[in-house]
Every structure is written in C-alpha cells, then in structure tokens.
Design a protein around this motif. Sequence first.
Motif, PDB file in Angstrom:
ATOM      1  N   ASN A   1       0.836  -1.199   0.000  1.00 22.75           N
ATOM      2  CA  ASN A   1       0.000   0.000   0.000  1.00 22.75           C
ATOM      3  C   ASN A   1       0.873   1.251   0.000  1.00 22.75           C
ATOM      4  OD1 ASN A   1      -2.579  -1.143  -0.018  1.00 22.75           O
ATOM      5  ND2 ASN A   1      -2.568  -1.445   2.193  1.00 22.75           N
ATOM      6  N   TYR A   2       0.515   2.186  -0.866  1.00 20.29           N
ATOM      7  CA  TYR A   2       1.174   3.487  -0.912  1.00 20.29           C
ATOM      8  C   TYR A   2       0.112   4.578  -0.854  1.00 20.29           C
ATOM      9  CZ  TYR A   2       5.072   0.631  -2.605  1.00 20.29           C
ATOM     10  OH  TYR A   2       6.044  -0.323  -2.722  1.00 20.29           O
ATOM     11  N   PHE A   3       0.567   5.816  -0.732  1.00 18.67           N
ATOM     12  CA  PHE A   3      -0.351   6.939  -0.566  1.00 18.67           C
ATOM     13  C   PHE A   3      -0.353   7.839  -1.795  1.00 18.67           C
ATOM     14  CE2 PHE A   3       0.478   5.531   3.676  1.00 18.67           C
ATOM     15  CZ  PHE A   3      -0.709   5.751   4.359  1.00 18.67           C
ATOM     16  N   ASP A   4      -1.552   8.115  -2.283  1.00 17.59           N
ATOM     17  CA  ASP A   4      -1.719   9.174  -3.267  1.00 17.59           C
ATOM     18  C   ASP A   4      -1.590  10.489  -2.498  1.00 17.59           C
ATOM     19  OD1 ASP A   4      -2.496  11.057  -5.083  1.00 17.59           O
ATOM     20  OD2 ASP A   4      -4.379  10.089  -5.647  1.00 17.59           O
ATOM     21  N   ILE A   5      -0.390  11.035  -2.471  1.00 14.82           N
ATOM     22  CA  ILE A   5      -0.073  12.158  -1.589  1.00 14.82           C
ATOM     23  C   ILE A   5      -0.998  13.344  -1.819  1.00 14.82           C
ATOM     24  CG2 ILE A   5       1.716  13.810  -0.908  1.00 14.82           C
ATOM     25  CD1 ILE A   5       2.264  10.984   0.049  1.00 14.82           C
ATOM     26  N   SER A   6      -1.335  13.618  -3.064  1.00 18.34           N
ATOM     27  CA  SER A   6      -2.194  14.763  -3.351  1.00 18.34           C
ATOM     28  C   SER A   6      -3.575  14.613  -2.724  1.00 18.34           C
ATOM     29  CB  SER A   6      -2.335  14.951  -4.865  1.00 18.34           C
ATOM     30  OG  SER A   6      -2.946  13.816  -5.466  1.00 18.34           O
ATOM     31  N   PHE A   7      -4.007  13.372  -2.504  1.00 20.59           N
ATOM     32  CA  PHE A   7      -5.298  13.112  -1.871  1.00 20.59           C
ATOM     33  C   PHE A   7      -5.188  13.120  -0.352  1.00 20.59           C
ATOM     34  CE2 PHE A   7      -8.186   9.906   0.000  1.00 20.59           C
ATOM     35  CZ  PHE A   7      -9.406  10.486  -0.312  1.00 20.59           C
ATOM     36  N   TRP A   8      -4.145  12.510   0.169  1.00 20.50           N
ATOM     37  CA  TRP A   8      -4.036  12.314   1.610  1.00 20.50           C
ATOM     38  C   TRP A   8      -3.500  13.528   2.362  1.00 20.50           C
ATOM     39  CZ3 TRP A   8      -5.910   8.522   4.625  1.00 20.50           C
ATOM     40  CH2 TRP A   8      -6.348   7.343   3.996  1.00 20.50           C
ATOM     41  N   LEU A   9      -2.621  14.282   1.722  1.00 18.42           N
ATOM     42  CA  LEU A   9      -1.937  15.349   2.445  1.00 18.42           C
ATOM     43  C   LEU A   9      -2.823  16.586   2.570  1.00 18.42           C
ATOM     44  CD1 LEU A   9       0.755  15.919   3.809  1.00 18.42           C
ATOM     45  CD2 LEU A   9       1.565  16.890   1.649  1.00 18.42           C
ATOM     46  N   LYS A  10      -3.123  16.961   3.803  1.00 17.00           N
ATOM     47  CA  LYS A  10      -3.938  18.137   4.105  1.00 17.00           C
ATOM     48  C   LYS A  10      -3.110  19.136   4.920  1.00 17.00           C
ATOM     49  CE  LYS A  10      -7.327  16.041   2.144  1.00 17.00           C
ATOM     50  NZ  LYS A  10      -7.688  16.421   0.761  1.00 17.00           N
ATOM     51  N   PRO A  11      -3.485  20.396   4.906  1.00 13.38           N
ATOM     52  CA  PRO A  11      -2.749  21.369   5.730  1.00 13.38           C
ATOM     53  C   PRO A  11      -2.699  20.910   7.188  1.00 13.38           C
ATOM     54  CG  PRO A  11      -4.263  22.495   4.246  1.00 13.38           C
ATOM     55  CD  PRO A  11      -4.564  21.043   4.130  1.00 13.38           C
ATOM     56  N   HIS A  12      -1.517  20.972   7.752  1.00 18.23           N
ATOM     57  CA  HIS A  12      -1.347  20.503   9.129  1.00 18.23           C
ATOM     58  C   HIS A  12      -2.139  21.368  10.098  1.00 18.23           C
ATOM     59  CE1 HIS A  12       0.344  18.809  12.701  1.00 18.23           C
ATOM     60  NE2 HIS A  12       0.945  19.924  13.044  1.00 18.23           N
TER      61      HIS A  12
ATOM     62  N   LYS B   1       8.774  10.309   1.301  1.00 18.85           N
ATOM     63  CA  LYS B   1       9.859   9.785   0.475  1.00 18.85           C
ATOM     64  C   LYS B   1       9.616   8.358   0.011  1.00 18.85           C
ATOM     65  CE  LYS B   1      14.869   8.957   0.461  1.00 18.85           C
ATOM     66  NZ  LYS B   1      16.137   9.094   1.239  1.00 18.85           N
ATOM     67  N   HIS B   2       9.116   7.510   0.897  1.00 21.40           N
ATOM     68  CA  HIS B   2       9.071   6.077   0.608  1.00 21.40           C
ATOM     69  C   HIS B   2       7.686   5.556   0.248  1.00 21.40           C
ATOM     70  CE1 HIS B   2      13.237   5.344   1.842  1.00 21.40           C
ATOM     71  NE2 HIS B   2      13.007   6.155   2.866  1.00 21.40           N
ATOM     72  N   SER B   3       6.635   6.273   0.572  1.00 19.78           N
ATOM     73  CA  SER B   3       5.283   5.725   0.401  1.00 19.78           C
ATOM     74  C   SER B   3       4.430   6.524  -0.579  1.00 19.78           C
ATOM     75  CB  SER B   3       4.573   5.650   1.761  1.00 19.78           C
ATOM     76  OG  SER B   3       5.208   4.719   2.603  1.00 19.78           O
ATOM     77  N   ASN B   4       5.075   7.229  -1.493  1.00 21.84           N
ATOM     78  CA  ASN B   4       4.362   8.008  -2.502  1.00 21.84           C
ATOM     79  C   ASN B   4       3.941   7.087  -3.642  1.00 21.84           C
ATOM     80  OD1 ASN B   4       3.476   9.775  -4.495  1.00 21.84           O
ATOM     81  ND2 ASN B   4       5.057  11.302  -4.043  1.00 21.84           N
ATOM     82  N   PHE B   5       2.648   6.950  -3.850  1.00 18.55           N
ATOM     83  CA  PHE B   5       2.126   6.037  -4.874  1.00 18.55           C
ATOM     84  C   PHE B   5       2.706   6.322  -6.254  1.00 18.55           C
ATOM     85  CE2 PHE B   5      -0.995   5.274  -8.262  1.00 18.55           C
ATOM     86  CZ  PHE B   5      -1.093   3.887  -8.186  1.00 18.55           C
ATOM     87  N   LYS B   6       2.903   7.588  -6.593  1.00 19.14           N
ATOM     88  CA  LYS B   6       3.365   7.934  -7.943  1.00 19.14           C
ATOM     89  C   LYS B   6       4.704   7.298  -8.279  1.00 19.14           C
ATOM     90  CE  LYS B   6       0.864  12.286  -8.536  1.00 19.14           C
ATOM     91  NZ  LYS B   6       0.970  13.754  -8.759  1.00 19.14           N
ATOM     92  N   LYS B   7       5.528   7.065  -7.254  1.00 15.10           N
ATOM     93  CA  LYS B   7       6.839   6.458  -7.485  1.00 15.10           C
ATOM     94  C   LYS B   7       6.740   4.958  -7.783  1.00 15.10           C
ATOM     95  CE  LYS B   7       9.411   9.733  -4.598  1.00 15.10           C
ATOM     96  NZ  LYS B   7      10.313   9.880  -3.420  1.00 15.10           N
ATOM     97  N   HIS B   8       5.594   4.367  -7.486  1.00 13.35           N
ATOM     98  CA  HIS B   8       5.437   2.918  -7.630  1.00 13.35           C
ATOM     99  C   HIS B   8       4.307   2.531  -8.577  1.00 13.35           C
ATOM    100  CE1 HIS B   8       8.128   2.295  -4.149  1.00 13.35           C
ATOM    101  NE2 HIS B   8       7.543   3.384  -3.657  1.00 13.35           N
ATOM    102  N   ALA B   9       3.586   3.503  -9.105  1.00 13.38           N
ATOM    103  CA  ALA B   9       2.392   3.223  -9.901  1.00 13.38           C
ATOM    104  C   ALA B   9       2.676   2.355 -11.114  1.00 13.38           C
ATOM    105  CB  ALA B   9       1.744   4.540 -10.333  1.00 13.38           C
ATOM    106  N   HIS B  10       3.866   2.510 -11.693  1.00 14.43           N
ATOM    107  CA  HIS B  10       4.203   1.742 -12.891  1.00 14.43           C
ATOM    108  C   HIS B  10       4.181   0.231 -12.647  1.00 14.43           C
ATOM    109  CE1 HIS B  10       8.034   2.063 -10.700  1.00 14.43           C
ATOM    110  NE2 HIS B  10       8.391   0.958 -11.326  1.00 14.43           N
ATOM    111  N   LYS B  11       4.327  -0.181 -11.399  1.00 13.89           N
ATOM    112  CA  LYS B  11       4.334  -1.613 -11.086  1.00 13.89           C
ATOM    113  C   LYS B  11       2.969  -2.232 -11.362  1.00 13.89           C
ATOM    114  CE  LYS B  11       7.789  -0.793  -7.469  1.00 13.89           C
ATOM    115  NZ  LYS B  11       8.066  -0.803  -6.011  1.00 13.89           N
ATOM    116  N   TRP B  12       1.905  -1.479 -11.066  1.00 14.31           N
ATOM    117  CA  TRP B  12       0.561  -1.968 -11.378  1.00 14.31           C
ATOM    118  C   TRP B  12       0.351  -2.012 -12.888  1.00 14.31           C
ATOM    119  CZ3 TRP B  12       1.276   0.193  -6.598  1.00 14.31           C
ATOM    120  CH2 TRP B  12       0.643  -0.419  -5.510  1.00 14.31           C
ATOM    121  N   ALA B  13       0.816  -0.987 -13.602  1.00 16.11           N
ATOM    122  CA  ALA B  13       0.681  -0.964 -15.059  1.00 16.11           C
ATOM    123  C   ALA B  13       1.372  -2.166 -15.680  1.00 16.11           C
ATOM    124  CB  ALA B  13       1.257   0.342 -15.620  1.00 16.11           C
ATOM    125  N   ASN B  14       2.526  -2.524 -15.164  1.00 17.86           N
ATOM    126  CA  ASN B  14       3.256  -3.684 -15.689  1.00 17.86           C
ATOM    127  C   ASN B  14       2.443  -4.968 -15.520  1.00 17.86           C
ATOM    128  OD1 ASN B  14       5.404  -2.028 -16.374  1.00 17.86           O
ATOM    129  ND2 ASN B  14       6.588  -2.499 -14.529  1.00 17.86           N
TER     130      ASN B  14
END
Length: 351
Positions: free
Chosen positions: A142-153, A330-343
């Motif tokens: 599981n990774y995080f779609d940062i743009s969806f999850w990250l809210k102003p602190h 750094k480590h759990s950003n979905f965008k960095k791993h999304a290509h694995k699902w496409a493969n």
Amino acid sequence: MKNKLHIIFIHNSTGSRLYRIIPQAYYMASLGHDIKIRGLKSGETGGIPDGLLQWADIVVVEMVYSPTFINACHKAGAKIVYELDDMMERVPKTHYAYKEMNWWRTFLTYWCLWKSDAITTTTEVIKNRYKWFNDDITVLPNYFDISFWLKPHKPNTSDKIRLLWAGGNSHKLDLQFIAPVIKKILNKYKNVKFVCCGFGGTNSPDKWVQYNYGESLFKDLPQDQYEFSLGAPMEVWPSKLSSLRGDIAIAPVVEEPFAKCKSQCKYGEYSLNKIAGVYSKFLYKSVKDGVTGLVAKENKKEWFDKISYLIENEKQRKIMAQNAYEWTIKHSNFKKHAHKWANVYHRVADK
C-alpha cells in the motif's frame, strides 16, 4: 504508450479502495487507457452489465467470492486481476464478519482465487498463504496518493495533549487490549485527552445515543478526558483525520493470524498528519523505534511506558513526528510505484 487497455476497476465498500483501486484507476487513465470505476453490487454479475464486461480487456476486482461473476467476466473475454488485501476466510470472533465466514464462503473464495488470471496483494504473508491457489500473485504494498491524503497541518490548540486512536469496527479486539492502558494513562496524566474516532462508542444513559454511536468500550474513563468522534466516508477521511488534531497516535494490534496479514496503513496516515505514534512491533516493520515512532510488544506495561514517554517528552515527540512525515513522503508516494501496477495489467492482458 503500450497497447491501449480497457479496464474496469470494481471496488467493494471498504476503505481499501483508496489504496488498491482508485489511485490505480486514475494512474492508468492518465496514461491514456480507457478506464471505468464501479462499485460491486448484489446480483449474479455484481451489477455490471454484460455489455460493459464485453468492452473490458481487464476487470480488476476486490475480494469477490462469486464464481458466477468470475465466469461472466471470462465469458465476455475479459481477464481478471483479483485484488486481495486481507486474509479473507479466517477472522477473529470479535470481527464483524465472523459469522459470515463459513466453510461455503471460504470454498467460493478459494475458487475465485484459483480461476482469476492474476492476484495483486499487499504483503508477503498474504502471498505465501494464497500462492497455492494461483501462481501469478504479485506483492504491491500500500502506498499513498499524496495529493489526496496530504492536508494542511492542523496543530492542537487546546490545553490538553490529544492521544488519538482511529479505526473501524474490525478492531474491537485491539481496543479491548489497550483499554486498561488508556485508563491508567488518563489517571496519571490529567493533561491528556483520549480521542477515539470511528469505533469505540460513547457512554450515555440514553439508549438511542448508544444505538447510534455504539456501546462504549471505554465506560470507565474520566469523561472530561474522553472524546468520541464518528468516522467519515472514505472519500473525506483524510480531512477528518486532520481535523482531529492529534499529538500522539496509537495503533495497537493483537497478534493473531488475521492481524498478521494486515498492512501498515495507519503509520502512513498518522505520519502525514505529523503525529508521533506507538505501534505494534510485530506488524509495523517500517517504524524505526525512537526515530520515526515507537514500537511496543503485546505487553500492557510496555505500551504504557511508550505512551508515557511521548507524553513527557514533547521535543522528541515532535522530532519523531517530523521524521515519520518525511519518511512517508519519500518512501510511500504512490506515484513512485504506480508503474508496477501498469506492468501487471499489461502482462495479464497479453496472456
């Protein structure tokens, strides 16, 4: 772009779609593939029209146990990627789905796993459990779609330290374990408020209140130090979690077979809100003890001591929270791993 795919993503009613279905669907659409997202409904083919199945090259579906649906997909010429993020057939007695998981549903689940063209799952533990049913099984954490999850602190502006637990009704066993610890913490630290969100209930003499909010698992806590908040639809859960303004978070998980198959989502959810946490050691392998959080064994004294440390050491608490935030980004950003699902999807389509 590789061959253009027509993919139907079919999700169930749980929050896992925020990790396992929605980000993948949006990513594939961004690459130019034709994508449709549907919720699974009752009926022989899950409420999905035959014409839509015939349109699809691939159907990505979450944890179904309907051979009729699987057969309908294959009859229409679509390949099936079975998305699996839990142990499906063995849950503890305190789990809301315990009575449903009889031998027949277990058999149907195994059959669907066997007949699917591929399985994607979250952990090696799940893969090792189900690899006997299907040799095409890929672990994609599981990774995080940062743009969806990250809210102003939103920092805590109250005069009490907010100790947070957030989760659903599958965690009754975990809350029963931690309840005596929370009571001891509140008795010692009058400047701490326990914030329970989603499941855990509220204490009230009004039966209608208990019916709507659930019977409290924390009846003997000082009521001026206890705050219960209802959960929220998953689509707005990141905003809800941010609004709780936690200083310290806890994620106790009682070690048993079902729990061993869980992933580490709560660590990321709390960390993106810059909340320092105490986590169950056997499950939360990504937490570096004393650096990005604290881990505890299934021992009430150890949990008490670790929570107490974070209460008494504000500077270290904030350092851990910031470290955890940076690690997750750094480590759990979905965008960095999304290509694995496409493969996986392209490989399955080419079978």
